[in-house]
Scaffold this active site. Structure first.
Site, PDB file in Angstrom:
ATOM      1  N   GLU A   4       0.813  -1.210   0.000  1.00 47.77           N
ATOM      2  CA  GLU A   4       0.000   0.000   0.000  1.00 47.77           C
ATOM      3  C   GLU A   4       0.849   1.263   0.000  1.00 47.77           C
ATOM      4  O   GLU A   4       0.444   2.295  -0.528  1.00 47.77           O
ATOM      5  CB  GLU A   4      -0.936  -0.001   1.215  1.00 47.77           C
ATOM      6  N   TYR A  41       0.038  -3.624  14.064  1.00 47.62           N
ATOM      7  CA  TYR A  41      -0.910  -2.942  13.181  1.00 47.62           C
ATOM      8  C   TYR A  41      -1.923  -2.136  13.997  1.00 47.62           C
ATOM      9  O   TYR A  41      -2.617  -2.684  14.866  1.00 47.62           O
ATOM     10  CB  TYR A  41      -1.635  -3.977  12.318  1.00 47.62           C
ATOM     11  N   ASP A  86      -2.315  -2.864   3.264  1.00 49.47           N
ATOM     12  CA  ASP A  86      -2.601  -2.926   4.697  1.00 49.47           C
ATOM     13  C   ASP A  86      -3.646  -3.987   4.991  1.00 49.47           C
ATOM     14  O   ASP A  86      -4.627  -4.146   4.245  1.00 49.47           O
ATOM     15  CB  ASP A  86      -3.076  -1.570   5.203  1.00 49.47           C
TER      16      ASP A  86
END
Length: 621
Positions: free
Chosen positions: A12, A312, A108
């Site tokens: 990404e 994350y 992502d």
């Protein structure tokens, strides 16, 4: 399909592409990608591909007219963002290379990342097989482990469907409702599937404050002399709303010199550490402690993630799985040279299902630190602040519960009962609370006993007023958005939606910022306040467009689509029917009931102009 040859990894962001390429071998920088062994690693720059604008379906839709509504494309088409078309063309060339046998989606690991990849590969008409790289952290170890566990694309089909339906739903509601109400109200009014119900929360709260009528009352307070020369205070058990009644009670007790302790209870309770952070909880705490906006907290968390310092961040999970818990000693060793290093327990015991539960972890775990040490210098203080918050929350999990003492006493004077309460945590009983950066309260009450006689030092009546609700801070609004599903009265649906709200952890910050950017809300210090235009919009639009419960229900169904428990076509049909109904009502009498916005009566919106798309494809899955 033949998967021999090189694998093309599409990330990404360029930073993630660099990290992955470095792990896979000594990378060579090319034009728009890296080459590392048998891998080519390229990247998006956020969204490269978008849905068509209305006028790209038909030039006649460039003019905003009510008779062209609702706009309901039979097939949604895709076009590149003009300023990113060159980079998209480089990705096309990489996909078409004859030595590329398959693609790895390394965007992502969430719904939006899935959408970015899907739109790119659908627009470029990729026919090569796809696997999914699901990264929870960008450390070398995390990347290597994820590369060893590539997921087949069929496992991501539900998430991809949910991503596409979310995108199309926002287009259907936003494009049609924005045009319709702009035409009717005489000024540009953007209406959004999630944005508008969020605005409703802020407007509703402001009106409760504005319409609040303070109520006067009297509070009787007494100061008693307890044992060992220690005084304590009691408050009359009931509010008194009539001054004459307060005066009568004071007169009745005027000659009293003693009171009797008629009850005394002291309880010791355990207070468990708070659960680990998901993004929303982190945003709420950062807003309270540092005044960061939700958007700023997300930016900081993303920077920490890209520096390989945390896992994350765009997660809605507050648990770890057993595998992640087993890595905790290594992660804690990264704190050795920090001020928190001395707080790491010498022995790590399993904290139980409140924190470690495989059944509660699906896409991502809670946010915790990685095994990469925080740099000693040269790092933004905001990053340090958020990192310390996250580390402290992990350490709290490993500490014992706090032992809280609660005292409640009742002292009788004539016929009046005065209640005394105290809650404290004595030094030595703090447990996890040592990380809360505040001094614990020690006991201040004397040790009373039932039937004990105490002297009266003073009795007085204090005039008070009830207080209005507080305006929303960003922390409060995030809670309201997160818990929108709890306002539902139907018990079965309420249980199903208790964890569902407006938007997702990854999108709520952007929604708040958009409300401010469109002029519907303004910040006043830490508070969010609706503008006149924001209130006017809420008054003017159809109730269903501002209903948080309907939007929370859609979010619940999107999540069900992601887990292949709800049909995407059924949900799309529900959204289309909803749009039909909104436009039908405006065309058939609804608009006559609305008063145009006075600011821009003579300034209709300019027609949108966009260049025609250079290419197109259907976005149905």
């Amino acid at each position: 399909m033949n998967q021999s040859g090189k694998k093309l990894i599409i990330c990404e962001k360029p930073s993630v592409a660099r990290d992955i390429s470095a792990v896979l071998g000594k990378p060579v920088r090319r034009d728009g990608y890296f080459e590392s062994g048998s891998y080519l690693i390229t990247y998006a720059i956020g969204h490269l591909v978008r849905l068509y604008e209305p006028q790209e379906y038909s030039p006649g839709l460039a003019r905003w007219k009510m008779d062209t509504l609702p706009m309901l494309p039979e097939q949604f088409k895709l076009a590149p963002y003009a300023d990113k078309n060159d980079h998209l063309e480089k990705i096309r060339q990489l996909i078409m290379r004859p030595d590329v046998g398959s693609i790895i989606n390394a965007c992502d690991a969430g719904r939006e990342g899935e959408l970015i990849f899907f739109y790119i590969t659908r627009y470029l008409e990729n026919k090569k097989p796809v696997e999914r790289l699901w990264l929870s952290e960008t450390t070398e170890k995390g990347i290597k482990e994820a590369m060893e566990k590539l997921r087949p694309s069929r496992e991501m089909l539900g998430l991809g469907k949910a991503a596409v339906i979310r995108s199309q739903s926002d287009w259907l509601v936003g494009m049609n409702a924005t045009r319709a109400y702009t035409l009717v109200l005489g000024d540009k009014f953007t209406v959004g599937r999630v944005q508008t119900p969020t605005l409703w929360f802020i407007v509703e709260r402001e009106r409760k404050i504005r319409n609040f009528v303070p109520e006067e009352y009297y509070e009787l307070r007494a100061v008693f002399g307890g044992p060992e020369g220690m005084n304590y205070q009691g408050v009359h058990e009931q509010r008194i709303h009539d001054k004459s009644e307060a005066d009568k009670l004071l007169e009745n007790m005027k000659e009293a010199t003693e009171g009797t302790v008629v009850s005394y209870k002291e309880k010791n309770k355990k207070e468990s550490p708070p659960q680990l952070y998901d993004l929303t909880e982190l945003q709420k705490d950062a807003n309270k402690k540092f005044g960061y906006t939700a958007e700023r907290t997300l930016q900081i968390a993303q920077a920490l993630y890209e520096r390989k310092l945390i896992t994350y961040p765009r997660t809605d999970c507050r648990y770890l799985n057993e595998n992640m818990f087993e890595t905790l000693p290594e992660r804690l060793r990264s704190l050795a040279n920090t001020s928190l290093g001395s707080a790491v327990p010498s022995e790590i015991t399993h904290p139980g299902k409140r924190f470690i539960d495989d059944s509660k972890v699906s896409d991502h775990t809670a946010i915790i630190m990685t095994a990469v040490p925080m740099p000693a210098r040269g790092i933004d203080p905001d990053l340090v602040n958020l990192y310390v918050l996250i580390v402290k929350r992990v350490l709290m999990m490993l500490y014992p519960p706090a032992r809280i003492s609660e005292i409640e006493a009742a002292t009788l004077v004539k016929d009046c009962l005065f209640i005394t309460k105290e809650k404290y945590c004595a030094p030595g009983n703090e447990g996890y609370r040592v990380f809360l950066d505040r001094e614990e309260k020690e006991r201040s009450l004397p040790r009373l006993k039932k039937n004990m006689t105490v002297s009266i030092q003073e009795i007085a009546a204090e005039e008070k007023q009830t207080s209005p609700p507080r305006r929303f801070t960003e922390s409060d609004l995030l809670s309201a958005m997160e818990n929108a599903g709890r306002r539902i009265e139907d018990e079965e649906l309420k249980e199903a939606m208790k964890e569902k709200g407006l938007g997702t952890p990854a999108t709520r910050a952007a929604i708040i910022e958009k409300l401010i950017a469109t002029g519907y809300v303004k910040r006043e210090k830490k508070s969010l306040v609706p503008t006149g235009k924001g209130e006017y919009l809420i008054d003017s639009i159809a109730p269903r467009l501002k209903d948080p419960l309907l939007t929370a229900e859609w979010e619940y169904k999107l999540n069900a689509v992601a887990h292949e428990q709800y049909d995407m076509l059924v949900l799309r049909r529900e959204i289309i029917d909803f749009v039909h109904q909104i436009i039908f009502e405006l065309k058939n009498g609804g608009r006559q009931k609305l008063i145009p916005w006075p600011k821009m009566l003579n300034s209709p919106p300019a027609p949108a102009t966009l260049p025609p798309a250079s290419a197109q494809s259907q976005s149905s899955i």
